[in-house]
Design a protein around this motif. Structure first.
Motif, mmCIF file in Angstrom:
data_model
loop_
_atom_site.group_PDB
_atom_site.id
_atom_site.type_symbol
_atom_site.label_atom_id
_atom_site.label_comp_id
_atom_site.label_asym_id
_atom_site.label_seq_id
_atom_site.Cartn_x
_atom_site.Cartn_y
_atom_site.Cartn_z
ATOM 1 N N ALA A 1 0.846 -1.197 0.000
ATOM 2 C CA ALA A 1 0.000 0.000 0.000
ATOM 3 C C ALA A 1 0.880 1.245 0.000
ATOM 4 C CB ALA A 1 -0.910 0.014 1.227
ATOM 5 N N ILE A 2 0.306 2.327 -0.458
ATOM 6 C CA ILE A 2 0.976 3.627 -0.394
ATOM 7 C C ILE A 2 0.791 4.191 1.011
ATOM 8 C CG2 ILE A 2 -1.052 4.906 -1.221
ATOM 9 C CD1 ILE A 2 0.929 6.702 -2.804
ATOM 10 N N THR A 3 1.757 4.950 1.486
ATOM 11 C CA THR A 3 1.677 5.576 2.809
ATOM 12 C C THR A 3 1.247 7.047 2.647
ATOM 13 O OG1 THR A 3 3.958 6.341 2.748
ATOM 14 C CG2 THR A 3 3.564 4.128 3.666
ATOM 15 N N PRO A 4 0.891 7.698 3.746
ATOM 16 C CA PRO A 4 0.598 9.134 3.659
ATOM 17 C C PRO A 4 1.761 9.932 3.059
ATOM 18 C CG PRO A 4 -0.235 8.285 5.717
ATOM 19 C CD PRO A 4 0.559 7.169 5.078
ATOM 20 N N LEU A 5 2.988 9.539 3.365
ATOM 21 C CA LEU A 5 4.149 10.209 2.790
ATOM 22 C C LEU A 5 4.203 10.013 1.270
ATOM 23 C CD1 LEU A 5 6.639 11.895 3.531
ATOM 24 C CD2 LEU A 5 7.890 9.750 3.812
ATOM 25 N N GLY A 6 3.837 8.816 0.813
ATOM 26 C CA GLY A 6 3.776 8.544 -0.619
ATOM 27 C C GLY A 6 2.711 9.386 -1.307
ATOM 28 N N ILE A 7 1.571 9.561 -0.648
ATOM 29 C CA ILE A 7 0.499 10.402 -1.187
ATOM 30 C C ILE A 7 0.967 11.850 -1.276
ATOM 31 C CG2 ILE A 7 -1.819 11.300 -0.759
ATOM 32 C CD1 ILE A 7 -2.405 8.546 0.606
ATOM 33 N N GLU A 8 1.665 12.305 -0.246
ATOM 34 C CA GLU A 8 2.200 13.668 -0.253
ATOM 35 C C GLU A 8 3.176 13.857 -1.419
ATOM 36 O OE1 GLU A 8 5.121 16.384 2.502
ATOM 37 O OE2 GLU A 8 3.808 14.959 3.513
ATOM 38 N N TYR A 9 4.023 12.860 -1.661
ATOM 39 C CA TYR A 9 4.959 12.915 -2.785
ATOM 40 C C TYR A 9 4.195 13.064 -4.109
ATOM 41 C CZ TYR A 9 8.208 11.308 -6.362
ATOM 42 O OH TYR A 9 8.963 11.213 -7.503
ATOM 43 N N LEU A 10 3.143 12.278 -4.275
ATOM 44 C CA LEU A 10 2.343 12.369 -5.505
ATOM 45 C C LEU A 10 1.735 13.751 -5.667
ATOM 46 C CD1 LEU A 10 0.325 9.034 -5.682
ATOM 47 C CD2 LEU A 10 2.193 9.763 -7.165
ATOM 48 N N GLN A 11 1.191 14.292 -4.608
ATOM 49 C CA GLN A 11 0.550 15.599 -4.691
ATOM 50 C C GLN A 11 1.556 16.699 -4.997
ATOM 51 O OE1 GLN A 11 -1.506 15.573 -0.939
ATOM 52 N NE2 GLN A 11 -3.317 14.628 -1.837
ATOM 53 N N ASN A 12 2.705 16.659 -4.362
ATOM 54 C CA ASN A 12 3.728 17.659 -4.643
ATOM 55 C C ASN A 12 4.268 17.512 -6.047
ATOM 56 O OD1 ASN A 12 3.476 18.740 -2.102
ATOM 57 N ND2 ASN A 12 5.196 17.612 -1.256
ATOM 58 N N ASN A 13 4.473 16.286 -6.484
ATOM 59 C CA ASN A 13 4.975 16.026 -7.820
ATOM 60 C C ASN A 13 3.965 16.495 -8.861
ATOM 61 O OD1 ASN A 13 6.405 15.002 -10.004
ATOM 62 N ND2 ASN A 13 7.051 13.202 -8.878
ATOM 63 N N SER A 14 2.678 16.270 -8.613
ATOM 64 C CA SER A 14 1.630 16.713 -9.531
ATOM 65 C C SER A 14 1.580 18.228 -9.605
ATOM 66 C CB SER A 14 0.263 16.179 -9.079
ATOM 67 O OG SER A 14 0.231 14.787 -9.173
ATOM 68 N N ALA A 15 1.730 18.881 -8.471
ATOM 69 C CA ALA A 15 1.701 20.340 -8.455
ATOM 70 C C ALA A 15 2.868 20.909 -9.248
ATOM 71 C CB ALA A 15 1.736 20.848 -7.009
ATOM 72 N N MET A 16 4.035 20.298 -9.117
ATOM 73 C CA MET A 16 5.201 20.760 -9.864
ATOM 74 C C MET A 16 4.994 20.553 -11.362
ATOM 75 S SD MET A 16 7.144 22.104 -7.766
ATOM 76 C CE MET A 16 8.886 22.122 -7.991
ATOM 77 N N ALA A 17 4.396 19.446 -11.740
ATOM 78 C CA ALA A 17 4.150 19.178 -13.160
ATOM 79 C C ALA A 17 3.173 20.205 -13.737
ATOM 80 C CB ALA A 17 3.605 17.766 -13.344
#
Length: 105
Positions: free
Chosen positions: A73-89
């Motif tokens: 499973a993904i962790t809350p930290l992994g979700i945060e990484y996705l959200q930050n990465n998406s914002a940068m994109a």
């Protein structure tokens, strides 16, 4: 590749479904990379706290530890990484589009 793995696990989490390891395995159509590289990515996603539900064990005669999945499973930290990465994109795309639409910028 890490982003693709995390994005898939996040979709599974939101859907309430169990991830299909075959979908994100090294030889899947999604990733299609060599096994050593895939294991490297998985080990570091785990060590960095982005995923959970696996164990990494040293095996005699093997250079790199073996990976055993329990309940990946993904962790809350992994979700945060996705959200930050998406914002940068999105920010990069916005700046690129802006540069293309404004002459002399």
């Amino acid at each position: 590749l890490a982003y693709r793995i995390l994005a898939y696990l996040y979709i599974c989490l939101k859907d309430g479904s169990s991830p299909d390891i075959g979908y994100i395995s090294h030889d899947s159509e999604v990733l299609n990379i060599n096994l050593n590289y895939w294991e490297y990515i998985i080990r570091h996603l785990y060590a960095d706290g982005y995923i959970e539900g696996l164990s990494v064990r040293n095996v005699v005669g093997r250079k790199n530890p073996a990976i055993k999945f329990n309940d990946l499973a993904i962790t809350p930290l992994g979700i945060e990484y996705l959200q930050n990465n998406s914002a940068m994109a999105r920010a990069r795309k916005f700046l690129k589009d802006l540069k293309e639409s404004v002459p002399g910028l």
